[in-house]
Design a protein around this motif. Structure first.
Motif, short mmCIF file in Angstrom:
data_model
loop_
_atom_site.label_atom_id
_atom_site.label_comp_id
_atom_site.label_asym_id
_atom_site.label_seq_id
_atom_site.Cartn_x
_atom_site.Cartn_y
_atom_site.Cartn_z
N ASP A 64 0.81 -1.23 0.00
CA ASP A 64 0.00 0.00 0.00
C ASP A 64 0.84 1.27 0.00
O ASP A 64 0.31 2.37 -0.08
N GLY A 65 2.16 1.16 0.11
CA GLY A 65 3.05 2.31 0.08
C GLY A 65 3.15 3.10 1.38
O GLY A 65 3.84 4.10 1.44
N LYS A 66 2.49 2.63 2.43
CA LYS A 66 2.54 3.34 3.71
C LYS A 66 3.86 3.15 4.43
O LYS A 66 4.23 3.96 5.28
N HIS A 67 4.57 2.09 4.12
CA HIS A 67 5.88 1.83 4.72
C HIS A 67 6.89 1.60 3.61
O HIS A 67 6.60 0.89 2.64
N SER A 68 8.06 2.22 3.74
CA SER A 68 9.11 2.00 2.74
C SER A 68 10.47 2.16 3.40
O SER A 68 10.61 2.80 4.45
N LEU A 69 11.47 1.56 2.78
CA LEU A 69 12.83 1.60 3.30
C LEU A 69 13.79 1.52 2.12
O LEU A 69 13.64 0.68 1.23
N ALA B 216 14.72 -3.46 8.45
CA ALA B 216 13.45 -3.90 7.87
C ALA B 216 12.46 -4.31 8.96
O ALA B 216 11.27 -4.00 8.88
N THR B 217 12.96 -4.97 10.00
CA THR B 217 12.10 -5.35 11.11
C THR B 217 11.52 -4.12 11.79
O THR B 217 10.33 -4.07 12.11
N ALA B 218 12.35 -3.11 11.99
CA ALA B 218 11.88 -1.88 12.64
C ALA B 218 10.82 -1.18 11.79
O ALA B 218 9.84 -0.66 12.32
N GLU B 219 11.00 -1.17 10.48
CA GLU B 219 10.05 -0.47 9.60
C GLU B 219 8.77 -1.25 9.38
O GLU B 219 7.68 -0.68 9.42
N PHE B 220 8.87 -2.53 9.15
CA PHE B 220 7.70 -3.29 8.73
C PHE B 220 7.04 -4.11 9.84
O PHE B 220 5.91 -4.56 9.67
#
Length: 58
Positions: free
Chosen positions: A22-27, A51-55
């Motif tokens: 959905d584009g709400k999270h990106s890294l 990635a764990t912290a972001e997603f």
């Protein structure tokens, strides 16, 4: 959450980009792997932490 990603490495430089569907999270991350002192400091471990912290965060 479904995460789409791409990445690669060249001469010790690791680059990855990923995003939720959905584009709400990106890294986007670039790491210089030449500094690693031992196997516990491998760039892939830092990628997993980021990635764990972001997603997977709250």
């Amino acid at each position: 959450m479904t995460v789409h990603s791409t990445g690669g490495m060249f001469n010790g430089s690791y680059t990855y980009a990923m995003s939720s569907r959905d584009g709400k999270h990106s890294l986007a991350i670039n790491m210089n792997g030449d500094w690693a002192k031992d196997k516990t400091e491998q760039p892939v471990n830092l990628l997993i932490e980021a990635a764990t912290a972001e997603f997977c965060g709250d």
